[in-house]
Enzyme design. Structure first.
Site, PDB file in Angstrom:
ATOM      1  N   HIS A  59     -21.733  -1.852  26.010  1.00  0.00           N
ATOM      2  CA  HIS A  59     -21.806  -3.264  25.638  1.00  0.00           C
ATOM      3  C   HIS A  59     -20.716  -4.007  26.405  1.00  0.00           C
ATOM      4  CE1 HIS A  59     -23.999  -2.696  21.533  1.00  0.00           C
ATOM      5  NE2 HIS A  59     -24.489  -1.907  22.484  1.00  0.00           N
ATOM      6  N   GLU A  61     -18.382  -6.040  25.544  1.00  0.00           N
ATOM      7  CA  GLU A  61     -17.045  -5.986  24.948  1.00  0.00           C
ATOM      8  C   GLU A  61     -16.382  -4.638  25.209  1.00  0.00           C
ATOM      9  OE1 GLU A  61     -19.710  -8.534  22.232  1.00  0.00           O
ATOM     10  OE2 GLU A  61     -19.903  -6.697  23.415  1.00  0.00           O
ATOM     11  N   CYS A  89     -21.099  -6.572  17.856  1.00  0.00           N
ATOM     12  CA  CYS A  89     -21.744  -5.670  16.904  1.00  0.00           C
ATOM     13  C   CYS A  89     -20.671  -4.801  16.237  1.00  0.00           C
ATOM     14  CB  CYS A  89     -22.769  -4.800  17.638  1.00  0.00           C
ATOM     15  SG  CYS A  89     -22.021  -3.515  18.669  1.00  0.00           S
ATOM     16  N   CYS A  92     -18.651  -2.706  18.734  1.00  0.00           N
ATOM     17  CA  CYS A  92     -17.710  -3.488  19.525  1.00  0.00           C
ATOM     18  C   CYS A  92     -16.516  -3.947  18.686  1.00  0.00           C
ATOM     19  CB  CYS A  92     -18.418  -4.666  20.169  1.00  0.00           C
ATOM     20  SG  CYS A  92     -19.630  -4.145  21.415  1.00  0.00           S
TER      21      CYS A  92
END
Length: 164
Positions: A59, A61, A89, A92
């Protein structure tokens, strides 16, 4: 914690994250971008690379955190701020906590993401759901193996370990 960034700074970094996400989505990547700014002002911009790298943990992040840690030679990003094009999420957010970030700012929220085809509600709900609902998503079971604490005993006995 470091000083809270002013609204112009927050807005500028969020626009950078959004533009990175937009470019990535236009190039067949995921529609997520992030900018990590360290306490001394270094910036690390990353995009979602889940499909590009076949890595479900890539992801934006997490990629920004990885880039900063690698470049700085540390796992501790105390004083840093993460700016994300979208609400992080649970993975993250956990990564931000483990990296010791000071704060996170995001633009789109989880409802915007769901409307765009990325509904993380099941992941948020997993942690508070009753066991029977968790089992429908991912059964997780504790197994009391006799040697289960031996890694922690080895860790405690290692006087040269790096505590984190």
């Amino acid at each position: 914690m470091t000083n809270t960034p002013d609204q112009d700074t927050v807005h500028r970094h969020l626009l950078t994250a959004i533009e990175a996400a937009r470019r990535n989505a236009s190039a067949d990547g995921g529609p997520f971008g992030a900018v990590l700014v360290t306490a001394d002002g270094r910036e690390f911009t990353a995009v979602n690379r889940v499909t590009a790298d076949n890595d479900p943990t890539a992801h934006a992040e997490v990629c920004a955190i990885r880039a900063a840690c690698s470049a700085l030679g540390t796992y501790d990003l105390s004083g840093a701020t993460l700016y994300s094009s979208c609400e992080p999420c649970p993975m993250c957010l956990s990564s931000a906590l483990w990296a010791r970030l000071d704060r996170v700012h995001f633009a789109a929220d989880r409802h915007d993401a769901a409307a765009g085809g990325f509904d993380d509600a099941a992941f948020y709900d997993f942690f508070t759901a009753p066991p029977e609902q968790k089992d429908a998503l991912l059964p997780v079971r504790h197994v009391a193996v006799e040697t289960r604490t031996s890694p922690f005993e080895s860790w405690a006995a290692n006087t040269e370990r790096t505590t984190y």
